[in-house]
Design an enzyme around this catalytic site. Structure first.
Site, PDB file in Angstrom:
ATOM      1  N   GLU A   9       1.154  -1.102  -0.077  1.00  0.00           N
ATOM      2  CA  GLU A   9       0.014   0.264  -0.138  1.00  0.00           C
ATOM      3  C   GLU A   9       0.463   0.940   0.231  1.00  0.00           C
ATOM      4  O   GLU A   9       1.658   1.880   1.207  1.00  0.00           O
ATOM      5  CB  GLU A   9      -0.947   0.005   1.306  1.00  0.00           C
ATOM      6  CG  GLU A   9      -1.515   1.329   1.266  1.00  0.00           C
ATOM      7  CD  GLU A   9      -2.124   0.859   2.618  1.00  0.00           C
ATOM      8  OE1 GLU A   9      -3.934   2.011   3.046  1.00  0.00           O
ATOM      9  OE2 GLU A   9      -2.387   0.618   3.397  1.00  0.00           O
ATOM     10  N   LYS A  32      -9.773   2.349  -2.437  1.00  0.00           N
ATOM     11  CA  LYS A  32      -9.624   1.550  -1.338  1.00  0.00           C
ATOM     12  C   LYS A  32     -11.684   2.262  -0.353  1.00  0.00           C
ATOM     13  O   LYS A  32     -11.386   3.475  -0.035  1.00  0.00           O
ATOM     14  CB  LYS A  32      -8.308   2.227  -0.117  1.00  0.00           C
ATOM     15  CG  LYS A  32      -9.048   1.225   1.212  1.00  0.00           C
ATOM     16  CD  LYS A  32      -7.353   2.021   2.029  1.00  0.00           C
ATOM     17  CE  LYS A  32      -7.632   0.998   3.756  1.00  0.00           C
ATOM     18  NZ  LYS A  32      -6.335   2.317   4.098  1.00  0.00           N
ATOM     19  N   CYS A  50      -5.052  -2.835   2.283  1.00  0.00           N
ATOM     20  CA  CYS A  50      -5.076  -2.858   3.499  1.00  0.00           C
ATOM     21  C   CYS A  50      -6.818  -2.934   5.345  1.00  0.00           C
ATOM     22  O   CYS A  50      -6.556  -4.232   5.078  1.00  0.00           O
ATOM     23  CB  CYS A  50      -4.569  -1.403   4.357  1.00  0.00           C
ATOM     24  SG  CYS A  50      -3.524  -1.985   5.361  1.00  0.00           S
TER      25      CYS A  50
END
Length: 266
Positions: free
Chosen positions: A42, A108, A142
């Site tokens: 990330e 995300k 994540c």
């Protein structure tokens, strides 16, 4: 294509220094043996920065152009997330770039509240499935790992690909949830995390894992050590297991309201 070979970078990142990270990553990518996809963590050009106003670049800026050129030069698809500027807001955007210059993106969805991410970035609105070399790949970033409904597999993908800056203090959760996502979704899972210490003093253990559809650890990187690993995944093995153990047929019937879904053919 039955076999898919991935190389993944469990590396330290220079804090908010895209130029230094580009240089280090380029050297390592060009030195790699042949593989289909190279996966990086990330925000692999800055670390997990909450200063996008100084670190993020326009999505069509020099970072993307560098990735397109590197994919072409190396003959490998490149994957990982960047801090980007899009239409007056900032996104933590997963990019997948083929050697031919085709680009897929996923923003995300779950922003990390405890790290103040929602006050600096805008959340994504859609699930993305990338079709590449005969494989269906779902990219996630994540904190998305903690939300199993978002990654629920309704015969949509074969490989779940997580990139992260996941701190060492929560490494048990990282490892446990990656295995759970593989088992519950009957899919390969690859989790790529960074090592080192970032500009906020947070330490990262890596613990990058490759997990099979039955929860078996296929590859486990040495924690707290920078390393580049390669693994080959076999789709025939996956399909045979799903046929022999069709647990997905018994899943509960529900859908996420208001969620967009997008398939990207690469």
């Amino acid at each position: 294509m039955s076999n898919l070979t991935l190389s993944y970078f469990q590396i330290d990142l220079a804090w908010e220094d895209s130029q230094a990270n580009r240089k280090a990553i380029e050297e390592q990518v060009l030195a790699l043996d042949s593989c289909d996809i190279v996966v990086m963590p990330e925000m692999f050009l800055t670390g997990f920065t909450m200063s996008p106003e100084t670190c993020a670049e326009p999505i069509d800026g020099k970072n993307l152009q560098w990735l397109i050129e590197l994919a072409s030069q190396s003959g490998k698809a490149l994957a990982g997330s960047l801090s980007v500027s899009v239409a007056g807001e900032y996104r933590n955007r997963f990019l997948f770039i083929t050697p031919e210059g085709r680009v897929a993106k996923y923003d995300k969805r779950h922003l990390f509240t405890m790290g103040d991410e929602p006050n600096h970035y805008s959340a994504g609105e859609e699930r993305v499935i990338i079709h590449y070399k005969g494989w269906r790949i779902m990219p996630l970033v994540c904190y998305d790992l903690r939300f199993p409904v978002w990654s629920r597999n309704c015969d949509e993908y074969d490989l779940l690909l997580y990139v992260a800056n996941w701190p060492a203090a929560r490494r048990v959760a990282w490892r446990s949830l990656l295995q759970a996502r593989a088992v519950e979704n009957l899919a390969y899972v690859v989790g790529v995390n960074r090592v080192g210490t970032d500009g906020n003093g947070l330490e990262y253990s890596g613990d990058s894992l490759v997990i099979s559809f039955d929860g078996e650890l296929l590859k486990e990187s040495e924690p707290f050590q920078a390393t580049i690993e390669s693994v080959s995944l076999n789709k025939d093995d996956l399909m045979e297991y799903r046929s022999r153990f069709p647990a997905a047929a018994d899943r509960d019937a529900f859908t996420l309201s208001g969620v967009k879904r997008r398939i990207v053919e690469l």
